[in-house]
Design a protein around this motif. Structure first.
Motif, short mmCIF file in Angstrom:
data_model
loop_
_atom_site.label_atom_id
_atom_site.label_comp_id
_atom_site.label_asym_id
_atom_site.label_seq_id
_atom_site.Cartn_x
_atom_site.Cartn_y
_atom_site.Cartn_z
N GLY A 1 0.85 -1.19 0.00
CA GLY A 1 0.00 0.00 0.00
C GLY A 1 0.88 1.24 0.00
O GLY A 1 2.11 1.15 -0.13
N LYS A 2 0.27 2.39 0.19
CA LYS A 2 1.05 3.64 0.14
C LYS A 2 0.43 4.70 1.06
O LYS A 2 -0.74 4.59 1.45
CB LYS A 2 1.09 4.18 -1.30
CG LYS A 2 -0.27 4.73 -1.80
CD LYS A 2 -0.35 6.21 -1.62
CE LYS A 2 -1.61 6.96 -1.67
NZ LYS A 2 -2.92 6.62 -1.45
N VAL A 3 1.24 5.69 1.40
CA VAL A 3 0.68 6.91 2.00
C VAL A 3 1.20 8.11 1.23
O VAL A 3 2.26 8.03 0.59
CB VAL A 3 1.05 7.10 3.50
CG1 VAL A 3 0.42 6.04 4.38
CG2 VAL A 3 2.56 7.15 3.71
N GLU B 1 -0.84 16.32 -0.78
CA GLU B 1 -2.15 15.96 -1.32
C GLU B 1 -2.97 17.23 -1.56
O GLU B 1 -2.78 18.25 -0.91
CB GLU B 1 -2.92 14.98 -0.42
CG GLU B 1 -3.05 15.33 1.03
CD GLU B 1 -1.81 14.86 1.80
OE1 GLU B 1 -0.88 15.69 1.91
OE2 GLU B 1 -1.79 13.74 2.31
N HIS B 2 -3.88 17.17 -2.46
CA HIS B 2 -4.76 18.26 -2.93
C HIS B 2 -3.99 19.30 -3.74
O HIS B 2 -4.39 19.61 -4.86
CB HIS B 2 -5.53 18.93 -1.79
CG HIS B 2 -6.63 18.04 -1.28
ND1 HIS B 2 -7.74 17.73 -2.05
CD2 HIS B 2 -6.77 17.35 -0.13
CE1 HIS B 2 -8.52 16.90 -1.37
NE2 HIS B 2 -7.95 16.64 -0.21
N PHE B 3 -2.87 19.81 -3.19
CA PHE B 3 -2.14 20.83 -3.95
C PHE B 3 -1.56 20.21 -5.23
O PHE B 3 -1.37 20.89 -6.22
CB PHE B 3 -1.06 21.46 -3.06
CG PHE B 3 -1.68 22.15 -1.88
CD1 PHE B 3 -2.29 23.39 -2.01
CD2 PHE B 3 -1.72 21.53 -0.62
CE1 PHE B 3 -2.92 24.00 -0.93
CE2 PHE B 3 -2.34 22.14 0.46
CZ PHE B 3 -2.94 23.38 0.30
N VAL B 4 -1.34 18.90 -5.20
CA VAL B 4 -0.82 18.18 -6.37
C VAL B 4 -1.80 18.29 -7.56
O VAL B 4 -1.39 18.33 -8.72
CB VAL B 4 -0.51 16.70 -6.02
CG1 VAL B 4 -1.75 15.89 -5.73
CG2 VAL B 4 0.31 16.01 -7.09
N VAL B 5 -3.08 18.41 -7.25
CA VAL B 5 -4.10 18.55 -8.30
C VAL B 5 -3.87 19.85 -9.08
O VAL B 5 -4.21 19.97 -10.25
CB VAL B 5 -5.52 18.51 -7.67
CG1 VAL B 5 -6.62 18.78 -8.69
CG2 VAL B 5 -5.76 17.18 -6.95
N SER C 1 -15.17 10.10 0.26
CA SER C 1 -15.10 10.00 -1.20
C SER C 1 -14.07 11.01 -1.66
O SER C 1 -14.24 12.23 -1.47
CB SER C 1 -16.47 10.29 -1.80
OG SER C 1 -16.31 10.88 -3.06
N THR C 2 -12.98 10.50 -2.24
CA THR C 2 -11.93 11.41 -2.72
C THR C 2 -12.51 12.44 -3.70
O THR C 2 -12.22 13.63 -3.61
CB THR C 2 -10.80 10.59 -3.39
OG1 THR C 2 -10.25 9.73 -2.40
CG2 THR C 2 -9.70 11.47 -3.94
N ASP C 3 -13.40 11.98 -4.61
CA ASP C 3 -13.97 12.89 -5.61
C ASP C 3 -14.72 14.05 -4.95
O ASP C 3 -14.60 15.20 -5.38
CB ASP C 3 -14.96 12.13 -6.52
CG ASP C 3 -14.20 11.29 -7.52
OD1 ASP C 3 -12.97 11.47 -7.62
OD2 ASP C 3 -14.83 10.44 -8.18
N THR D 1 -3.43 12.02 5.80
CA THR D 1 -2.80 11.50 4.58
C THR D 1 -3.90 11.20 3.57
O THR D 1 -4.91 10.58 3.91
CB THR D 1 -1.92 10.25 4.84
OG1 THR D 1 -1.33 9.86 3.60
CG2 THR D 1 -2.67 9.07 5.43
N GLY D 2 -3.74 11.71 2.35
CA GLY D 2 -4.77 11.47 1.32
C GLY D 2 -5.81 12.56 1.33
O GLY D 2 -5.56 13.69 1.76
N ALA D 3 -7.01 12.21 0.87
CA ALA D 3 -8.01 13.23 0.59
C ALA D 3 -8.53 13.96 1.82
O ALA D 3 -8.94 15.11 1.74
CB ALA D 3 -9.17 12.57 -0.16
N GLY D 4 -8.57 13.31 2.97
CA GLY D 4 -9.15 13.94 4.16
C GLY D 4 -10.66 13.73 4.19
O GLY D 4 -11.20 12.90 3.47
O1 PMV Z 1 -7.06 9.55 -0.46
P1 PMV Z 1 -6.23 9.22 -1.64
O2 PMV Z 1 -5.04 8.41 -1.35
O3 PMV Z 1 -7.06 8.69 -2.80
O4 PMV Z 1 -5.54 10.55 -2.14
C1 PMV Z 1 -6.15 11.57 -2.87
C2 PMV Z 1 -5.10 12.56 -3.22
C3 PMV Z 1 -5.63 13.89 -3.72
O5 PMV Z 1 -4.52 14.74 -3.87
C4 PMV Z 1 -6.59 14.51 -2.73
C5 PMV Z 1 -6.34 13.74 -5.05
C6 PMV Z 1 -5.46 13.41 -6.22
O6 PMV Z 1 -6.01 12.98 -7.26
O7 PMV Z 1 -4.24 13.61 -6.17
#
Ligand code: PMV
Length: 315
Positions: free
Chosen positions: A9-11, A16-20, A188-190, A271-274
């Motif tokens: 898996g990964k973290v 995150e988010h700013f990468v978008v 939901s990340t979306d 970590t991730g979408a929040g």
């Molecule tokens: O929660 P995760 O691991 O799916 O991370 C989403 C990461 C975001 O930057 C919020 C969205 C994206 O597409 O990079």
């Protein structure tokens, strides 16, 4: 004959988010894995067995007609059956150490280990080809995936990623333990990503100022990772969390968890979408056990991980 493969898996450590919006993100593979076993079966069916349920379908069913989170496995098996002009089916068995739906890359690890186990029933396949197939499989459930998660699950280690330049491995070997605590709030990340877009549209100037600051933070972090400066990396985690608070992806529960973790660790963040999912806290041998017990004391699910440097493994 059986073919077996596993992927980590990964973290997301930072970004995150700013990468978008074009900022670099830093990801790492973790030493919790998904293992997939594939076997040819004398039936024209695809059978998938996992700890979250089963799927049994005839071969050559259109992928759009399948409504199941196990769809990527069906896609992989069916694609490979067609590629090798097989008359018979495939059975897939999945074992997981990674909680699903909380941003720890379980679906990417499934796609990578699935692509490897299934394609190796027929021939040796390179990591690059497996990655390509895994990303296509993941797009059957997450059409907008950047492919960054599958990439880190395939190659392991630490990785920087940005939209324009893609991914590159970071040649550092920092010696930390991450404590991962799960809020058990599904997210939901979306939805969270589209809420951030609304925030950005209303606060253009403020948002792009934060992107600039996040970019500076990431560049600083890349140096700190090479130097294994954990205390300073932790401070940068706290700082990154402030940006995530500002764009509205945190909540009361996540803040509570982060505050508990911060008491003993070097720093902590989502970590991730929040919106739910997990938080991570940075530790080493000196504060790992204390941090785990503080979080468990408050009844949150938590466990510790290290960076996985192996990536995809086949047996
Ligand atoms: O929660 P995760 O691991 O799916 O991370 C989403 C990461 C975001 O930057 C919020 C969205 C994206 O597409 O990079």
């Amino acid at each position: 004959m059986k073919s077996k493969a596993s992927a980590p898996g990964k973290v997301i450590l930072f970004g995150e988010h700013f990468v978008v919006y074009g900022v670099k993100a830093i990801l790492c593979a973790i030493n919790k894995r998904i293992t997939v076993t594939a076997e040819k079966i004398p039936m024209d069916k695809i059978l998938i067995r996992t700890n979250i349920g089963k799927l049994e379908l005839p071969i050559n069913k259109p992928i759009v007609d399948i409504d199941s989170p196990l769809k990527p496995f069906y896609y992989l098996a069916n694609t490979i059956i067609k590629k090798y002009k097989q008359k018979t089916g495939i059975e897939v068995f999945v074992e997981s150490e990674i909680p699903s739906g909380v941003g720890l890359g379980s679906s990417s690890a499934c796609c990578v280990a699935g692509a490897a186990a299934i394609s190796r029933l027929f021939e040796e396949t390179s990591k690059e080809e497996i990655l390509d197939l895994a990303i296509k499989a993941e797009r059957t459930i997450f059409p907008n995936t950047s492919g960054a998660d599958c990439t880190v699950c395939t190659f392991g280690g630490l990785m920087e990623y940005d939209k324009e330049n893609g991914f590159s491995q970071i040649k550092s070997n920092p010696n930390f333990h991450l404590v991962i605590a799960n809020s058990n709030i599904k997210h939901s990340t979306d939805t969270v990503v589209s809420n951030v877009k609304k925030f950005k549209d209303k606060n253009e100037e403020k948002f792009f100022d934060m992107c600039k600051k996040e970019s500076e933070l990431i560049n600083n972090v890349l140096t700190l990772l090479k130097e294994n400066k954990l205390k300073e990396l932790g401070k940068n985690m706290d700082h990154n969390q402030e940006f995530l608070e500002n764009i509205g992806v945190s909540n009361k529960e996540l803040r509570k968890m982060i505050n508990i973790a911060k008491k003993t660790s070097f720093g902590a963040k989502i970590t991730g979408a929040g919106g739910g999912g997990c938080i991570i806290a940075l530790t080493d041998e000196s504060n790992l056990e204390k941090t785990l017990s503080q979080i468990r004391w408050k009844n949150y699910d938590c466990f510790s991980v290290k960076i996985d440097f192996k990536g995809l493994d086949t047996f």
